[in-house]
Design an enzyme around this catalytic site. Structure first.
Site, PDB file in Angstrom:
ATOM      1  N   HIS A 120       0.657  -1.082  -0.134  1.00 40.32           N
ATOM      2  CA  HIS A 120      -0.175   0.144  -0.083  1.00 40.32           C
ATOM      3  C   HIS A 120       1.002   1.173   0.031  1.00 40.32           C
ATOM      4  O   HIS A 120       0.304   2.297  -0.749  1.00 40.32           O
ATOM      5  CB  HIS A 120      -1.048   0.088   1.200  1.00 40.32           C
ATOM      6  CG  HIS A 120      -2.067   0.879   1.116  1.00 40.32           C
ATOM      7  ND1 HIS A 120      -2.134   2.213   1.651  1.00 40.32           N
ATOM      8  CD2 HIS A 120      -3.337   0.887   0.458  1.00 40.32           C
ATOM      9  CE1 HIS A 120      -3.139   2.812   1.386  1.00 40.32           C
ATOM     10  NE2 HIS A 120      -4.010   2.284   0.530  1.00 40.32           N
ATOM     11  N   CYS A 121       2.010   1.164   0.672  1.00 41.05           N
ATOM     12  CA  CYS A 121       2.831   2.201   0.731  1.00 41.05           C
ATOM     13  C   CYS A 121       3.313   2.735  -0.542  1.00 41.05           C
ATOM     14  O   CYS A 121       3.797   3.982  -0.928  1.00 41.05           O
ATOM     15  CB  CYS A 121       3.955   2.138   1.812  1.00 41.05           C
ATOM     16  SG  CYS A 121       3.487   1.698   3.342  1.00 41.05           S
ATOM     17  N   LEU A 122       3.724   1.598  -1.440  1.00 43.10           N
ATOM     18  CA  LEU A 122       4.403   1.503  -2.746  1.00 43.10           C
ATOM     19  C   LEU A 122       3.540   2.076  -3.909  1.00 43.10           C
ATOM     20  O   LEU A 122       4.121   1.934  -5.038  1.00 43.10           O
ATOM     21  CB  LEU A 122       5.368   0.684  -2.935  1.00 43.10           C
ATOM     22  CG  LEU A 122       6.449   0.511  -1.894  1.00 43.10           C
ATOM     23  CD1 LEU A 122       7.012  -0.810  -1.759  1.00 43.10           C
ATOM     24  CD2 LEU A 122       7.676   1.433  -2.678  1.00 43.10           C
TER      25      LEU A 122
END
Length: 368
Positions: free
Chosen positions: A356-358
């Protein structure tokens, strides 16, 4: 590029939920040798796996530096992946990219937040971050999407989750941290979020996951499944430092209602591990002053909650952990209309985040 001087709410725009229809997902190619081990090569392989998994469901655009363009283009060799040249300081497009907003007339715009590498010179993870601070504007310019600027207001996309119906979930650990917006109090921060995302109620969880180097981003800890339902990282082990954090979040959620007056249904997602980097993995990261060091004695903030919802799919991390199969089953049960695809997430976790962060989803225009 058109820069607007009003606010999304004033113009009838809002941030949709992640499960709303999407036109594409954005990613940034990892290469920073003082964050990704062995010059980023293992992380690049993991990145390719994530991009190709997403591309089964929707188009992907990967931004890459000039020096890595040829390498990335050759490895992202599927028709549904576009590669564009763009300078960056690191790969975390969830936090450096724009937050897309939509209206009911088929328009898509973007909010371009300020970015300070998760704390600037007070606990930030690297310096400089000027190229990362340009990512939001560059993406919006490529997409010809008008932008709203929040100059002077620092926010990372991983620090918020919305249900698309007026409620936002975040953590005090991050948004009230003195290294983000020390000139603003809680009410003022809520006002900025309300104006730019068109949310009416904010649920403040005390903390995120233990040792999350972003200062407790909510996207690694608690996320929406659908309006009124959330998935919370969980442990029943009183000796786990996450135990108090999970129970404090549960208390807030169970005592709160959302913008529509609904009580929350809270689903639990077990936390993998505990996970640690090996000495060899840490040794592969170039030590640079001012950059977050990698230490094999420091627990990694591994989480199955750090997944991405795409059109018809759930792209979630696996950790070669006994809980991987249980995590997949939980996600499949919660998203019966989606196909759950687990992608190895350890290399991403070693760099400080996960799927999700990427990634950053771009919503499709909504028309009545």
């Amino acid at each position: 590029m058109t820069t607007l001087h009003s606010t999304p709410r004033a113009d009838g725009f809002h941030m949709p939920a992640e499960w709303a229809p999407q036109t594409q997902t954005w990613m940034i190619w990892p290469e920073r040798p003082d964050n990704w081990r062995l010059g980023g090569k293992p992380a690049q392989a993991a990145h390719v796996a994530v991009a190709k998994a997403i591309a089964r469901f929707e188009p992907v655009t990967v931004a890459v530096s000039a020096g890595q363009y040829e390498n990335a283009r050759a490895r992202l060799d599927v028709p549904n992946i576009r590669v564009v040249e763009m300078s960056s300081d690191d790969a975390w497009v969830r936090d450096t990219g724009p937050t897309f907003v939509i209206n009911r007339s088929g328009e898509v715009r973007g909010v371009n937040w300020d970015f300070n590498a998760w704390g600037g010179f007070d606990g930030g993870l690297y310096s400089p971050w000027n190229r990362d601070s340009q990512i939001g504007g560059k993406i919006l310019e490529i997409e010809r999407a008008p932008r709203y600027c929040t100059e002077g207001f620092v926010l990372e996309g991983g620090s918020i989750h919305v249900d698309g119906e007026g409620t936002l979930i975040t953590t005090e650990e991050c948004l009230l941290n003195s290294n983000r917006n020390p000139h603003l109090d809680r009410a003022q921060i809520e006002a900025v979020l309300s104006a730019n995302l068109a949310v009416d109620k904010i649920i403040w969880l005390p903390d995120g996951l233990f040792n999350d180097e972003t200062d407790g981003h909510v996207d690694n800890f608690c996320c929406y499944v659908r309006p009124g339902e959330v998935l919370l990282a969980w442990t029943d082990d009183p000796q786990d430092p996450n135990y108090a954090r999970c129970h404090a979040a549960m208390n807030v959620l169970q005592s709160s209602t959302d913008a529509q007056g609904r009580s929350f249904t809270v689903h639990k997602m077990p936390i993998p591990g505990p996970l640690y980097a090996t000495e060899a993995e840490c040794a592969g990261v170039d030590p640079v002053d001012g950059t977050q060091e990698r230490n094999p004695t420091v627990r990694l903030a591994g989480s199955y909650v750090n997944f991405l919802i795409v059109n018809g799919g759930i792209i979630a991390p696996s950790f070669d952990d006994p809980l991987d199969s249980q995590a997949k089953a939980i996600l499949q049960d919660l998203f019966p209309q989606h196909e759950v695809v687990m992608v190895p997430g350890r290399e991403l976790l070693l760099g400080g985040g996960n799927i999700h962060c990427l990634t950053q989803q771009q919503p499709a225009p909504h028309k009545n």
